[in-house]
Design an enzyme around this catalytic site. Sequence first.
Site, PDB file in Angstrom:
ATOM      1  N   ARG A  63       0.839  -1.202   0.000  1.00 18.27           N
ATOM      2  CA  ARG A  63       0.000   0.000   0.000  1.00 18.27           C
ATOM      3  C   ARG A  63       0.873   1.250   0.000  1.00 18.27           C
ATOM      4  NH1 ARG A  63      -3.893  -1.395   5.007  1.00 18.27           N
ATOM      5  NH2 ARG A  63      -1.872  -2.073   5.796  1.00 18.27           N
ATOM      6  N   ASP A  65       1.530   5.457  -0.027  1.00 13.02           N
ATOM      7  CA  ASP A  65       1.031   6.633   0.682  1.00 13.02           C
ATOM      8  C   ASP A  65       0.603   7.704  -0.320  1.00 13.02           C
ATOM      9  OD1 ASP A  65       0.415   8.234   2.837  1.00 13.02           O
ATOM     10  OD2 ASP A  65       2.470   8.932   3.143  1.00 13.02           O
ATOM     11  N   ARG A 210      11.000   6.845   2.901  1.00 10.13           N
ATOM     12  CA  ARG A 210      11.081   8.309   2.921  1.00 10.13           C
ATOM     13  C   ARG A 210      11.861   8.809   4.136  1.00 10.13           C
ATOM     14  NH1 ARG A 210       5.052  10.257   2.350  1.00 10.13           N
ATOM     15  NH2 ARG A 210       6.071  12.292   2.644  1.00 10.13           N
TER      16      ARG A 210
END
Length: 281
Positions: A63, A65, A210
Site C-alpha cells: 500500500r 502513501d 522516505r
Amino acid sequence: MTEAFPFLKSGHRYRVAMCVEYRGTEYYGWQIQKTGVRTVQAELTKAISKVANEPVDLIVAGRTDAGVHASNQILHFDTASYRKAYGWTSGVNTELPNDISVQWTQAVDIDFHARFSARERAYRYIVYNAPMPSGILRDGMTWERRELSLERMQAAANLLLGEHDFSSFRAANCQAHSPVKDVRELRLVRQGRLIVLQARANGFLYHMVRNIMGVLMAIGRGDRPVEWALEVLEGRDRNRGGITAPAAGLYFVRARYERGDLPEREAGPAILDGFAGLTEV
C-alpha cells in the site's frame, strides 16, 4: 502471457493477478478511505468491477502513501467472470483515468496472494539535485538544490543494511505488527542531475523509505555526520529520525514471488530504464 483460464469451472470463482502502474500525485494513497477522497484502490475497484460485471475486492502487494507512485504494483482479485488476459487488461484500462494503467493480467492459482506471497519488495527514490527545480518532472522526483555527496550517503546507507528494529524510521501511525525488517539493499547511484536510491527488503514500515532518505539527504548535504544514521537506527525513536523526504520522489517498483509464471517488466519508472550503475531488482 496467459490468454485463457484453463482451471475455470462453471459456477466457481477464480483468481486474477494484475500489474498496474500509476502516478500518485493526485491520490490520497492506495487504500480506500472512509472520507471518500480519491484513491488508487477506489479507481481500480470501480474499473475492474465494471469489466467483471460484479463487485470485486482488491488485495495489493504494497500500500502506497499519498503522492507516492508505482511502476510495478501487483494486485489480485477473485471473480466468477471469464475474460481473456487481454480483455481484462484493455477493458480495465478503458475505464481508468490516464494516470493509472494496467500493464498485464495473469491467471493464478487460488493459493497466490499479492501481499502475503511476496517474499521481497523494492522501492526507488529519485532526487533531482540541481540549483533550480525541474519544471517538467517536478511531480515525479524530489528537488534538492544543495549538492549531495553520494559517497557520504552510501556510507551511511551501508550502516542500515541487515535485520534491525527500524522504529526510528516508521511513522507514528504505522500499523505493522513488528518494526523489525531485513533490509537487503540500499544502493545509491548518480547520473547527471539525478540521484536514485534503490531499496530492497522483506517488507517496509509506513514512511520507512522516505524517512531513510531524509536521513541520507541530511548526511549528503553535510548537515550531519555519516555515523548519525547508526545513531538514529539504534535510538529506536522516531523523534530522533529527522525530516521525512517528500512523497513525490518515491516509487514502488517490485514485489518478488517464489514462482516463475508471472510476466516480467523493467522495474521502472521508465525514466530510469538503462540508468548506469542501477542494477535490476
